[in-house]
Design a protein around this motif. Sequence first.
Motif, PDB file in Angstrom:
ATOM      1  N   GLY A 157       0.840  -1.201   0.000  1.00  0.00           N
ATOM      2  CA  GLY A 157       0.000   0.000   0.000  1.00  0.00           C
ATOM      3  C   GLY A 157       0.867   1.240   0.000  1.00  0.00           C
ATOM      4  O   GLY A 157       2.014   1.194   0.445  1.00  0.00           O
ATOM      5  N   GLY A 158       0.329   2.336  -0.539  1.00  0.00           N
ATOM      6  CA  GLY A 158       1.080   3.588  -0.595  1.00  0.00           C
ATOM      7  C   GLY A 158       2.060   3.590  -1.752  1.00  0.00           C
ATOM      8  O   GLY A 158       1.983   2.752  -2.655  1.00  0.00           O
ATOM      9  N   SER A 164      -4.831  14.717   4.968  1.00  0.00           N
ATOM     10  CA  SER A 164      -4.772  13.606   5.905  1.00  0.00           C
ATOM     11  C   SER A 164      -3.949  13.912   7.154  1.00  0.00           C
ATOM     12  O   SER A 164      -4.248  13.426   8.246  1.00  0.00           O
ATOM     13  CB  SER A 164      -4.172  12.427   5.154  1.00  0.00           C
ATOM     14  OG  SER A 164      -4.012  11.366   5.982  1.00  0.00           O
ATOM     15  N   ASN A 165      -2.926  14.718   6.997  1.00  0.00           N
ATOM     16  CA  ASN A 165      -2.058  15.043   8.124  1.00  0.00           C
ATOM     17  C   ASN A 165      -2.665  16.095   9.046  1.00  0.00           C
ATOM     18  O   ASN A 165      -2.066  16.470  10.049  1.00  0.00           O
ATOM     19  CB  ASN A 165      -0.696  15.524   7.608  1.00  0.00           C
ATOM     20  CG  ASN A 165      -0.091  14.543   6.613  1.00  0.00           C
ATOM     21  OD1 ASN A 165      -0.114  14.778   5.417  1.00  0.00           O
ATOM     22  ND2 ASN A 165       0.372  13.419   7.091  1.00  0.00           N
ATOM     23  N   GLY A 210      -5.412   5.037  -4.233  1.00  0.00           N
ATOM     24  CA  GLY A 210      -5.881   3.871  -3.480  1.00  0.00           C
ATOM     25  C   GLY A 210      -6.118   4.208  -2.014  1.00  0.00           C
ATOM     26  O   GLY A 210      -5.868   5.322  -1.562  1.00  0.00           O
ATOM     27  N   PHE A 211      -6.641   3.225  -1.275  1.00  0.00           N
ATOM     28  CA  PHE A 211      -6.860   3.442   0.156  1.00  0.00           C
ATOM     29  C   PHE A 211      -5.508   3.606   0.848  1.00  0.00           C
ATOM     30  O   PHE A 211      -4.514   3.003   0.442  1.00  0.00           O
ATOM     31  CB  PHE A 211      -7.614   2.266   0.767  1.00  0.00           C
ATOM     32  CG  PHE A 211      -8.999   2.094   0.222  1.00  0.00           C
ATOM     33  CD1 PHE A 211      -9.784   3.192  -0.100  1.00  0.00           C
ATOM     34  CD2 PHE A 211      -9.524   0.824   0.016  1.00  0.00           C
ATOM     35  CE1 PHE A 211     -11.065   3.036  -0.603  1.00  0.00           C
ATOM     36  CE2 PHE A 211     -10.812   0.656  -0.487  1.00  0.00           C
ATOM     37  CZ  PHE A 211     -11.582   1.757  -0.801  1.00  0.00           C
ATOM     38  N   ASP A 212      -5.488   4.387   1.920  1.00  0.00           N
ATOM     39  CA  ASP A 212      -4.245   4.672   2.623  1.00  0.00           C
ATOM     40  C   ASP A 212      -3.914   3.534   3.602  1.00  0.00           C
ATOM     41  O   ASP A 212      -4.063   3.672   4.814  1.00  0.00           O
ATOM     42  CB  ASP A 212      -4.358   6.023   3.346  1.00  0.00           C
ATOM     43  CG  ASP A 212      -2.995   6.599   3.687  1.00  0.00           C
ATOM     44  OD1 ASP A 212      -2.034   5.815   3.805  1.00  0.00           O
ATOM     45  OD2 ASP A 212      -2.894   7.832   3.843  1.00  0.00           O
ATOM     46  N   VAL A 245      -9.654   9.066   5.468  1.00  0.00           N
ATOM     47  CA  VAL A 245      -9.274  10.223   4.634  1.00  0.00           C
ATOM     48  C   VAL A 245      -8.666   9.701   3.322  1.00  0.00           C
ATOM     49  O   VAL A 245      -7.812   8.834   3.329  1.00  0.00           O
ATOM     50  CB  VAL A 245      -8.260  11.128   5.363  1.00  0.00           C
ATOM     51  CG1 VAL A 245      -7.840  12.282   4.466  1.00  0.00           C
ATOM     52  CG2 VAL A 245      -8.863  11.661   6.651  1.00  0.00           C
ATOM     53  N   GLY A 246      -9.153  10.223   2.216  1.00  0.00           N
ATOM     54  CA  GLY A 246      -8.650   9.782   0.919  1.00  0.00           C
ATOM     55  C   GLY A 246      -9.339   8.542   0.393  1.00  0.00           C
ATOM     56  O   GLY A 246      -8.928   7.985  -0.622  1.00  0.00           O
ATOM     57  N   SER A 247     -10.402   8.091   1.056  1.00  0.00           N
ATOM     58  CA  SER A 247     -11.092   6.888   0.585  1.00  0.00           C
ATOM     59  C   SER A 247     -12.135   7.236  -0.480  1.00  0.00           C
ATOM     60  O   SER A 247     -12.911   6.393  -0.898  1.00  0.00           O
ATOM     61  CB  SER A 247     -11.706   6.114   1.755  1.00  0.00           C
ATOM     62  OG  SER A 247     -12.638   6.909   2.446  1.00  0.00           O
ATOM     63  N   GLU A 248     -12.114   8.466  -0.940  1.00  0.00           N
ATOM     64  CA  GLU A 248     -12.896   8.893  -2.104  1.00  0.00           C
ATOM     65  C   GLU A 248     -14.397   8.642  -1.961  1.00  0.00           C
ATOM     66  O   GLU A 248     -15.087   8.343  -2.934  1.00  0.00           O
ATOM     67  CB  GLU A 248     -12.337   8.251  -3.384  1.00  0.00           C
ATOM     68  CG  GLU A 248     -10.843   8.524  -3.561  1.00  0.00           C
ATOM     69  CD  GLU A 248     -10.323   8.376  -4.996  1.00  0.00           C
ATOM     70  OE1 GLU A 248     -11.089   7.922  -5.857  1.00  0.00           O
ATOM     71  OE2 GLU A 248      -9.152   8.729  -5.229  1.00  0.00           O
ATOM     72  N   GLY A 249     -14.883   8.739  -0.736  1.00  0.00           N
ATOM     73  CA  GLY A 249     -16.323   8.594  -0.530  1.00  0.00           C
ATOM     74  C   GLY A 249     -16.799   7.157  -0.505  1.00  0.00           C
ATOM     75  O   GLY A 249     -17.989   6.893  -0.369  1.00  0.00           O
ATOM     76  N   LEU A 250     -15.879   6.196  -0.600  1.00  0.00           N
ATOM     77  CA  LEU A 250     -16.282   4.791  -0.676  1.00  0.00           C
ATOM     78  C   LEU A 250     -16.609   4.184   0.684  1.00  0.00           C
ATOM     79  O   LEU A 250     -17.149   3.081   0.763  1.00  0.00           O
ATOM     80  CB  LEU A 250     -15.190   3.963  -1.365  1.00  0.00           C
ATOM     81  CG  LEU A 250     -15.303   3.847  -2.897  1.00  0.00           C
ATOM     82  CD1 LEU A 250     -15.192   5.209  -3.550  1.00  0.00           C
ATOM     83  CD2 LEU A 250     -14.252   2.920  -3.468  1.00  0.00           C
ATOM     84  N   PHE A 251     -16.273   4.887   1.766  1.00  0.00           N
ATOM     85  CA  PHE A 251     -16.543   4.349   3.102  1.00  0.00           C
ATOM     86  C   PHE A 251     -17.679   5.079   3.800  1.00  0.00           C
ATOM     87  O   PHE A 251     -17.926   4.869   4.980  1.00  0.00           O
ATOM     88  CB  PHE A 251     -15.293   4.442   3.985  1.00  0.00           C
ATOM     89  CG  PHE A 251     -14.141   3.579   3.532  1.00  0.00           C
ATOM     90  CD1 PHE A 251     -14.357   2.450   2.740  1.00  0.00           C
ATOM     91  CD2 PHE A 251     -12.842   3.876   3.907  1.00  0.00           C
ATOM     92  CE1 PHE A 251     -13.297   1.648   2.329  1.00  0.00           C
ATOM     93  CE2 PHE A 251     -11.781   3.082   3.509  1.00  0.00           C
ATOM     94  CZ  PHE A 251     -12.003   1.966   2.710  1.00  0.00           C
TER      95      PHE A 251
END
Lengths: 372, 485
Positions: free
Chosen positions: A135-136, B164-165, A145-147, B199-205
Motif C-alpha cells: 500500500g502507498g 490527511s495530516n 488507493g486506500f491509505d 481520509v482519501g477513501s474517495e467517498g467509498l466508506f
Amino acid sequence: MTGAPSRPGSAAEVAEAVGGAERIVPRGGGTKPALWSVEGAYVLDLSALSGITEYLPSEYTVTALAGTPLADVDARLAAKGQYLPFDPLLVEAGSTVGGAVAAGANGPGRLRYGGLRDFLLAVTFVDGRGEIVRGGAKVVKNAAGFDLPKLMVGSLGRLGVLTECTFKVFPHPESCATLRVAGMALDEAIEAAGRVGAGAVEIECLDLAHGLAGWDLEIRIGGRSFALDARLKRAADLLDTDVSTLSDDADARHWRARREFGWASTAASVLKLPLTPATAGALEQVLADLDASQVARVYSAGIQQAFVAWPAERVADLPALDRALSEAKLTALALRAPAEAANQPILGHRTGGELLRRVEQALDPAGRFGRL
Amino acid sequence: MATTDAADFLDALTQRLGPERVLTGAAPMAAYESDALTAFRARPRAVVLVDSAEEVVDVVRLCAAANVPFLARGSGTSLSGGSLPVHDGVVIAMNRLNRILEVDPVRRTAVVEPGVVNLAVSDAAEAYGLYYSPDPSSQSVCTIGGNLAFNSGGAHCLKYGMTSNHVLGLKVVLPDGEVIEIGSDSLESVGPDLVGLFVGSEGLFGIATKITLRLLPKPETYFTLLAAYDSLAAAGEAVAAVVASGLLPGAMEIMDNLAIEAAEAAVGAGYPLDAEGLLIVELEGEKQQVAAESELLLEVVRRSKPYLEHIASDPDDRMRIWKGRKSAFSAVGRLSPDYIVQDGVVPRSRLGEALTKIQHLGEEHRIRVANVFHAGDGNLHPLILFDGRVEGELERAEELAGEILRLCIDLGGSITGEHGVGMEKRQYLGEMFGEADLDAMRRIRMAIDPGELANRGKMFPDAEAPALLSHAPHPLEAAGIISRE
C-alpha cells in the motif's frame, strides 16, 4: 504448525508462516512485550527480516525491512544529516521499524512535524489470509488507493505482519538546546507551555515531567546554529521565571533518556495515553482516585500524549485503571506490561469499533492475529 | 428497482426533506451532473439538499434500505471526477452543512461541518494567529468534506503534509447508515489509524458529518524567492541543490515557459517572459530562523546560476508571485479550448527525466503540454492542451495522458499526488498496484459497504464507465473562480 520457518527472512516466508498458523503475533526487537506476549499465540520472530533496502537522501525517503533495528536506520540517516521526525521510542533498546509502526509510538519530537502516520509513505505486509499486500508509494506525495500505510500505524500486528516500510525523512536541525523550568505546579506548567506554544518560536519538543519537587517544563528548540541563541532567549522571555539551559551533549542525552524510558523503573508497565492540554487534568484525577499520584509520568509532545510508568507492585490494579480510564473517556496503550496484563494491550475508552470490525473481517477473516 | 419501489423511495426522501429540497427534474439537477472533470457527465435519480447531519444519516439509511447508490458532493471541484453522480443514484449536496462549530485556540483545533469551504477555516482561525495548512488552488470554493474524501494537497505540502495530516477526528455515517466516531482531539491515537484510512477513501466508506481539524500557528514571516533559468533542467537542479543543503522550504514550485507566458498574460505577476524555467522557493517560520535560512538559500540558489532573481519585497509582492502560480492552469487554459490536467508524482531526482520524456511524448502525439509542478515533492501537473472540435485530438490527448501516467509509474512514482483516482484514473490503479494489493483494498471496501452503494464506480478499475464527452473548462474555472493545480 509444521515446516514453517520460525525466523522468516523474506515476505514469502512470513506469508507461509501466517498461512500455516492458527494464532500468530509478530515480534520485532521485543522492546514492547505487551504487544506480542499473547497467550496461546505463535510468536513470529522478524529479526531476520532486516536491512535498509533503499535510502535516497535527495528524495527524503528511506525503505527498510520490518525487522531492521531503528538504530541502524538512525545511523544511516544521521550520516547524511537527516532523521525520522516522528522521533521513535526505545531505539537503543532495540526497537525495530515494524514494531514502531505497529505500536504507533512516537517520541517527544513528533511535536514539530508529526507522528508516524505523517511520515509512513508505503508498506508491504502479510494479511491474515497469508497474502502479501502493498500500500502507498515510495514517493513523498501520493493519493492513489486506500491509505493502507496509515491503517497499519497502531495496528499492533492485528491486521497484518509488516515486512517493509518506507518513511519520509527530513533534514535534522543543525543544533538543538533545551530550556528547563523545574518544580512547577501542573496548572502553572500547562499554562506556561501554552504561552510558549502560542508564541512564534518553533519548538521541537515540549514535555512536562513529573519529579519529586513538582513538574519540570522542558522545551527543546532546534535549527540553524547561527540563530539558536536568539530564539532560546525569545522563548525564555515568555517563561518569565528561572530557566536553565541544556546544550549539545547534555541536551542530546536528556532526550535520549526520555525516548528510552530511562525515567521509568525497568519493572514498571509503561502506558501511552493520547490526550490534550485540556484532558491532562482528567488523567491526573484518575491517578489520584487510584491513589497513584506519585507514579512516574511525562506529558509529552506538547501535552498530546502521556507516558505513565505503572509500578510493578500494582499490576493487580491494572483492571481498575482500565475501568477508570473508560469512565474518564481516556485510552491507553500498554507498551510494556507483564504477561498477565498483556492479552489486551488497549485500556480504557474505545472508538470506531464497528469500522474496525469490518476492516478486521476483510484483512483477517479467520482471526489469526486475534481481535483488538 | 421496480417503478413503484422507485416512486416509494422518492416519496420517502420527499417526506423526510420536503419537496423543495429533493430535486428530480432535468433542469434543477443539471448543475450536479458533472464536476471539474467535465469529460464525464451522469444523470442522478435525485439531488437532495441536506441541512443537518441527522438528515445525512436518514438519507443514507433510506438509500441503503432501497439499495440505491449515493454520493456526497461539496462544491464539485474534483479534477478526477470524484463527485460525478452515480447513474440513477442520489447526490447528497452538503453545502448547507457549512457551520464552523468550534475553534479552540488552546488545543489548536477547529470542529467543522463538511460543507465548510477550505479557506473559511483559516479565516475563522486568523483571530487566534492560527491557520489551516492544506491549500488546494480551489481553496476559496472547495469544501473540507471533499478535501477529506480525496486527501487534497496544495503548494505547501512538503513540510506539513496533505489533508490527511491535518484531520484528527471524525464522525462518520457508514454506507449502511451506522454512525461511528473515530479519532479524537489529540494528535496522538491508540489502535489502527482509522481516521487515516477514511481520509482519501474517495467517498467509498461513507460520509463524514463532523470533522476535527488541526490548526497551525501562522508563520511569523516568509521569505519568497523567484529565480529564472534558461532551461527547465537548470531549475530542476536548483531544487535538488536546495534539498541537498538541508533546508526545508514550505514550498518549491516550477513553471515552464508556456505556463509563465499564460500566467503573465492573465494576472501580470511580474514573471520574466523569456524564462524557460521559473522557480519559486518559499521559507516560512519565525524571524530569526528564516533570516538565517534565507542566507543559505540565496547562496545555494545563486550557485545554480539563475539569470535573474527576485526576492518578494513585502506581503503584497509575495501574494502577487503566488497569484501568478495559482492561476497558471486556468490561464494556460486560455491558450486552448480544451485541456486535461494530470497529477502524477515522480521521485524528485527524476523530475528532469520525466519532463524531457513528457515533452517528447507531446511532440509524438502532436499535442502541446504546459508544465506547472510542485517540485519539492515531485508532483507534476502537466497540462495537455487540445481542441475537442478537431477530429482525433481528444483521443490523442487521452492517449498522451495515459502514457504520462505510465511514465510516472515506471519512474517509481504515483498516478496521483493530490487529485485522487476518482473516475479519471481508475484503469491505471491496476498498473500501479498488483492484484493482491487491489484485492485487499476491494475486500476492505466490500466489508464496509457490501452493496457498493457509496460512490459506486470510483477508484476501482473494473467499474462501469459513463460516456466521455469533452474536456471543457469547469464553469467556475471559465469564470475565473477556481483554478486547477
